[in-house]
Write a protein that holds these residues in place. Structure first.
Motif, short mmCIF file in Angstrom:
data_model
loop_
_atom_site.label_atom_id
_atom_site.label_comp_id
_atom_site.label_asym_id
_atom_site.label_seq_id
_atom_site.Cartn_x
_atom_site.Cartn_y
_atom_site.Cartn_z
N VAL A 17 28.14 101.16 35.06
CA VAL A 17 27.41 100.19 34.26
C VAL A 17 28.24 99.86 33.02
O VAL A 17 28.93 100.72 32.48
CB VAL A 17 26.00 100.68 33.85
CG1 VAL A 17 25.11 100.83 35.04
CG2 VAL A 17 26.05 101.95 33.04
N THR A 75 12.80 100.52 33.80
CA THR A 75 14.06 99.85 34.07
C THR A 75 15.12 100.88 34.39
O THR A 75 15.28 101.85 33.66
CB THR A 75 14.50 99.03 32.84
OG1 THR A 75 13.45 98.14 32.46
CG2 THR A 75 15.76 98.23 33.12
N LEU A 76 15.81 100.69 35.48
CA LEU A 76 16.92 101.58 35.80
C LEU A 76 18.13 101.21 34.93
O LEU A 76 18.33 100.04 34.61
CB LEU A 76 17.30 101.45 37.28
CG LEU A 76 16.24 101.90 38.28
CD1 LEU A 76 16.64 101.51 39.70
CD2 LEU A 76 15.99 103.39 38.18
N ALA A 78 21.06 101.07 35.88
CA ALA A 78 21.88 100.16 36.69
C ALA A 78 21.38 98.72 36.58
O ALA A 78 22.18 97.78 36.65
CB ALA A 78 21.88 100.60 38.15
N GLN A 79 20.08 98.52 36.39
CA GLN A 79 19.53 97.17 36.23
C GLN A 79 19.94 96.56 34.90
O GLN A 79 19.91 95.34 34.75
CB GLN A 79 18.00 97.20 36.32
CG GLN A 79 17.47 97.48 37.70
CD GLN A 79 15.97 97.64 37.67
OE1 GLN A 79 15.44 98.53 37.02
NE2 GLN A 79 15.28 96.76 38.38
N ALA A 80 20.29 97.39 33.93
CA ALA A 80 20.68 96.91 32.61
C ALA A 80 22.16 96.52 32.56
O ALA A 80 22.63 96.05 31.52
CB ALA A 80 20.38 97.97 31.56
N ASN A 81 22.87 96.71 33.65
CA ASN A 81 24.29 96.37 33.71
C ASN A 81 24.50 94.92 33.27
O ASN A 81 23.87 94.00 33.79
CB ASN A 81 24.83 96.58 35.12
CG ASN A 81 26.32 96.42 35.20
OD1 ASN A 81 27.05 96.82 34.31
ND2 ASN A 81 26.78 95.80 36.27
N TYR A 83 23.75 93.63 30.38
CA TYR A 83 22.79 93.19 29.38
C TYR A 83 23.10 93.76 28.00
O TYR A 83 23.83 94.73 27.86
CB TYR A 83 21.37 93.59 29.77
CG TYR A 83 20.81 92.78 30.91
CD1 TYR A 83 20.17 91.57 30.68
CD2 TYR A 83 20.93 93.22 32.23
CE1 TYR A 83 19.66 90.82 31.72
CE2 TYR A 83 20.43 92.48 33.28
CZ TYR A 83 19.79 91.28 33.02
OH TYR A 83 19.30 90.54 34.05
#
Length: 174
Positions: A17, A75-76, A78-81, A83
């Motif tokens: 990430v 929120t994972l 990895a989902q914040a990658n 951002y």
């Protein structure tokens, strides 16, 4: 101050990430199951983001994700990658001067135990930074706060703090 990377402690699949946290670029290899709240708290040492219910109901874990309030416990990482994440640690000035939202909470006695306060501040801050007009009526503020639970204050002082923060920020009601 963000902590340096720690050795991997999980047998889970890993993902790289790259995100910005409080204005600082961060690159890490993380478990695909790691929650953003745990990433912030345990990997980066930013413990101001609190974890209450771990179901997205209480709002204690609210951070700004690309400027919008979001639940870091849902929120994972990895989902914040890619951002930009802002936590409560980014709100006060470097010299310790409180942000007007924090100052309003202090002036209006909008906190008691303080556990919910970081999530509330981030939620309010996110709303105040939007270009949309603000509804500073009691009902409008209650709607704004509806995703944050406080078990101590009864909300009257928090409502007053939101109005005071708007005043300090020069925000006008809709």
């Amino acid at each position: 101050m963000i902590k340096p990377a720690i050795a991997d402690r999980s047998a889970d699949a890993q993902v790289e990430v790259a995100l910005t946290v409080n204005g600082e670029a961060v690159r890490r290899s993380v478990s695909v199951r790691l929650l953003l709240s745990d990433f912030l708290r345990h990997e980066l040492g930013l413990t101001g983001t609190h974890v209450g219910c771990e179901h997205g109901v209480c709002g204690c874990c609210t951070v700004l994700i690309d400027g919008k309030p979001g639940r870091s416990c849902l929120t994972l990482a990895a989902q914040a990658n890619g951002y930009s994440i802002r936590t409560i640690e980014s709100v006060a000035a470097a010299d310790g001067t409180l942000h007007p939202v924090q100052q309003a909470f202090k002036e209006c006695h909008g906190l008691q135990c303080g556990y919910c306060t970081p999530g509330m501040v981030m939620n309010i801050l996110g709303r105040f930074e939007e270009k949309e007009p603000l509804d500073l009526s009691d009902d409008g503020i209650r709607e704004l706060l509806s995703g944050n639970l406080c078990r101590c204050t009864g909300y009257l002082n928090i409502i007053a703090a939101v109005r005071r923060a708007a005043e300090l920020l020069g925000k006008t009601p809709a």
